[in-house]
Design an enzyme around this catalytic site. Structure first.
Site, short mmCIF file in Angstrom:
data_model
loop_
_atom_site.label_atom_id
_atom_site.label_comp_id
_atom_site.label_asym_id
_atom_site.label_seq_id
_atom_site.Cartn_x
_atom_site.Cartn_y
_atom_site.Cartn_z
N TYR A 127 -21.75 25.60 25.80
CA TYR A 127 -20.37 25.22 26.07
C TYR A 127 -20.22 23.72 26.29
O TYR A 127 -19.12 23.18 26.27
CB TYR A 127 -19.81 25.97 27.28
CG TYR A 127 -19.63 27.47 27.07
CD1 TYR A 127 -19.91 28.07 25.84
CD2 TYR A 127 -19.17 28.30 28.09
CE1 TYR A 127 -19.76 29.43 25.65
CE2 TYR A 127 -19.02 29.66 27.90
CZ TYR A 127 -19.32 30.22 26.68
OH TYR A 127 -19.16 31.57 26.50
N LYS A 149 -32.54 35.40 25.02
CA LYS A 149 -32.77 35.85 23.65
C LYS A 149 -34.06 35.15 23.20
O LYS A 149 -34.10 34.40 22.22
CB LYS A 149 -31.57 35.45 22.77
CG LYS A 149 -31.56 36.07 21.40
CD LYS A 149 -31.24 37.56 21.41
CE LYS A 149 -31.33 38.14 20.02
NZ LYS A 149 -31.34 39.60 19.99
N ASP A 159 -28.86 41.37 24.06
CA ASP A 159 -28.27 42.54 23.39
C ASP A 159 -28.65 43.82 24.15
O ASP A 159 -27.82 44.70 24.39
CB ASP A 159 -28.68 42.61 21.92
CG ASP A 159 -30.13 42.23 21.67
OD1 ASP A 159 -30.78 41.71 22.60
OD2 ASP A 159 -30.63 42.47 20.56
N ASP A 168 -21.19 34.43 30.81
CA ASP A 168 -19.76 34.57 30.59
C ASP A 168 -19.46 35.99 30.09
O ASP A 168 -18.58 36.69 30.59
CB ASP A 168 -19.34 33.52 29.54
CG ASP A 168 -17.84 33.41 29.37
OD1 ASP A 168 -17.12 34.05 30.15
OD2 ASP A 168 -17.40 32.70 28.45
N ASP A 220 -18.08 39.53 32.48
CA ASP A 220 -16.84 40.25 32.15
C ASP A 220 -17.12 41.72 31.89
O ASP A 220 -16.35 42.59 32.29
CB ASP A 220 -16.15 39.61 30.93
CG ASP A 220 -15.14 38.57 31.36
OD1 ASP A 220 -15.22 38.11 32.51
OD2 ASP A 220 -14.27 38.21 30.54
#
Ligand code: NAD
Length: 363
Positions: free
Chosen positions: A142, A189, A221, A245, A249
Site C-alpha cells: 500500500y 505467501k 489462501d 486488511d 474484514d
C-alpha cells in the site's frame, strides 16, 4: 492517574458513539479515581467544510500532544465528490502517518450472546470466538513504489518490507499471544513472495525470546479458508498490511456485527495510540439514536489497556458490556432475527440507552 485524551468524533454516527464512550470513560474515572482531560479535534468531513482540509496540522498536533486518541468515524456522501486530495479518508492516513502508529490490533470477538448473528454453523463456532489480528499498517504494497505505463496498459505496485518493520509487528504478536492462548500464526505467501520469506526469517529470530508461545505459519489462501472452516484454531495472527486488511474484514464478518468491533493502532509506545471502532460513519442512521456504541466503548477499553496500562479498568468495561448483553439488551443492528421478541421484552435500545446501561453495569 491524569491523562489527556484527544477526541475526534468525526462525521455521521461518530459523534453519537464517541459521546457514549466518553460517558463510560467518565464513569471509570470516577470509580477508579482518575482524571481525563479531553481535547476536541476536528477532522474528516467536518474539517473539510470548515478548513478545506480533512486534517489541519494544528488538529493533528492536538493528537500528538495527547496521551491517547479516540476516533469515531469520518466521511459520508456529502464529501464523496470533493477533490481526491482532500477526501475525508485522508484524515485517517494523516493520523496514522503523523502519529507513527504502525500496528493495527483488531480483536475479532464473537460474543456468545450474539451467536445468532454469526453466519457460520453452530458446530464451527461453539461457545464463541476470540481472535486477535495484528496487521502491519504503514508499509508493504500500500506504500510501495507504483505506477502506470505511459500508454495506461500496464501498471505495477511493489511489496517491500525491512527487517525492522517486520520485527516490530512480530514482537507485538508474540507479546499479545503471551497474555492470551499462546499461539501466534504468521500469515504470508512464502511459497511465492520474498517478503513473506523474510517475515518467516524474522519470526524465527524472535521466537527464542518467547519459548512459551507456539509459532506457526499459514499461507494467506489457506488462512482465509481456515478462518471460516475452523476459526477456533487461531489465537493471534500477525501479517502484512494487505493480507491483514483482507483477513480482518473476513474475521469481522464471522463475528456477526460490525457495531461490536473495536480496534487499536499502536506505535513504539512513546506516543499516543489511536483507538476507533472498525465501522464507518453509517450516514443512514446518524443522529437518530440508532447506532450501536459498543465498538467505540470497547475501543475505549483498549485505550485503557494499551496506552494507560489500566487492565482492571479495561476489564471492568468489557465485563459490563458482557453483562448488558447477557441481560438481553440489544441495539437494532445486533437484535437480528430476535428483534420482535427483544422489542416486546422492552430491551431494544438506542445509542444513549446502551451507553447508559454499560455505565450502570461497571463494577
Ligand atoms: P459503515 O460501516 O459506515 O456502514 C455499513 C453498514 O453498517 C450500514 O448499514 C450502517 O448503518 C451499519 N453500521 C455501521 N456501524 C454501525 C453501528 N455502530 N451501529 C449500527 N449499525 C452500524 O460503512 P459504509 O456504509 O461503507 O461507509 C459509510 C461512510 O463511512 C463512507 O463515507 C466511508 O468512506 C466511511 N468509512 C469511514 C471509516 C472510518 O472512519 N474509519 C471506515 C469505513 C468507512
Amino acid at each position: 492517574m491524569e491523562k489527556t485524551i484527544a477526541l475526534i468524533p468525526g462525521d455521521g454516527i461518530g459523534p453519537d458513539v464517541v459521546a457514549e464512550a466518553v460517558n463510560v470513560l467518565n464513569a471509570i474515572a470516577k470509580k477508579y479515581n482518575h482524571t481525563w482531560i479531553y481535547k476536541d479535534v476536528i477532522a474528516g468531513g467536518r474539517a473539510i467544510d470548515m478548513f478545506k482540509n480533512p486534517l489541519p496540522k494544528d488538529q493533528l498536533d492536538i493528537c500528538l500532544r495527547a496521551d491517547s486518541v479516540l476516533l469515531g468515524a469520518v466521511g459520508g456522501p456529502k464529501w464523496d465528490n470533493v477533490d481526491p486530495s482532500i477526501r475525508p479518508e485522508k484524515a485517517l492516513l494523516g493520523l496514522r502517518g503523523g502519529m507513527k502508529v504502525y500496528a493495527n490490533l483488531r480483536p475479532a470477538v464473537m460474543f456468545p450472546q450474539l451467536k445468532a448473528a454469526c453466519p457460520l454453523k453452530d458446530e464451527i463456532v461453539g461457545d464463541g470466538l476470540d481472535i486477535l489480528i495484528v496487521r502491519e499498517l504503514t508499509g508493504g504494497i500500500y506504500f510501495g513504489d507504483r505506477g502506470f505505463a505511459s500508454d495506461g496498459r500496464s501498471a505495477y505496485d511493489t511489496e517491500k518490507y525491512s527487517w525492522e518493520e517486520i520485527e516490530r509487528i512480530v514482537r507485538i504478536g508474540f507479546e499479545a499471544a503471551k497474555g492470551r492462548r499462546k499461539i501466534l500464526t504468521v500469515v504470508d505467501k512464502a511459497n511465492i513472495l520474498n517478503t513473506s520469506r523474510l517475515w518467516r526469517t524474522v519470526a524465527e529470530s524472535v521466537k527464542p525470546e518467547y519459548p512459551d508461545v507456539e509459532l506457526n505459519y499459514l499461507y494467506i489462501d489457506n488462512a482465509a479458508m481456515q478462518l471460516v472452516r475452523n476459526p477456533k484454531q487461531f489465537d493471534v495472527i500477525a501479517t502484512s498490511n494487505m493480507f491483514g486488511d483482507i483477513l480482518s474484514d473476513e474475521a469481522s464478518q464471522i463475528t456477526g456485527s460490525i457495531g461490536m468491533l473495536a480496534s487499536a493502532s499502536l506505535g513504539n509506545g512513546k506516543g499516543p495510540g489511536l483507538y476507533e471502532p472498525i465501522h464507518g460513519s453509517a450516514p443512514d442512521i446518524a443522529g437518530k439514536n440508532l447506532a450501536n456504541p459498543l465498538a467505540t466503548i470497547l475501543s475505549a477499553a483498549m485505550m485503557l489497556r494499551y496506552d494507560f496500562k489500566l487492565e482492571d479498568e479495561a476489564k471492568s468495561i468489557e465485563n459490563a458490556v458482557q453483562e448488558v448483553l447477557n441481560e438481553g439488551y440489544r441495539t437494532g443492528d445486533i437484535a437480528g432475527a430476535d428483534r420482535d421478541a427483544v422489542k416486546a421484552a422492552g430491551k431494544l435500545v438506542g445509542t444513549k440507552e446502551m451507553g447508559k446501561l454499560v455505565v450502570e453495569h461497571l463494577k
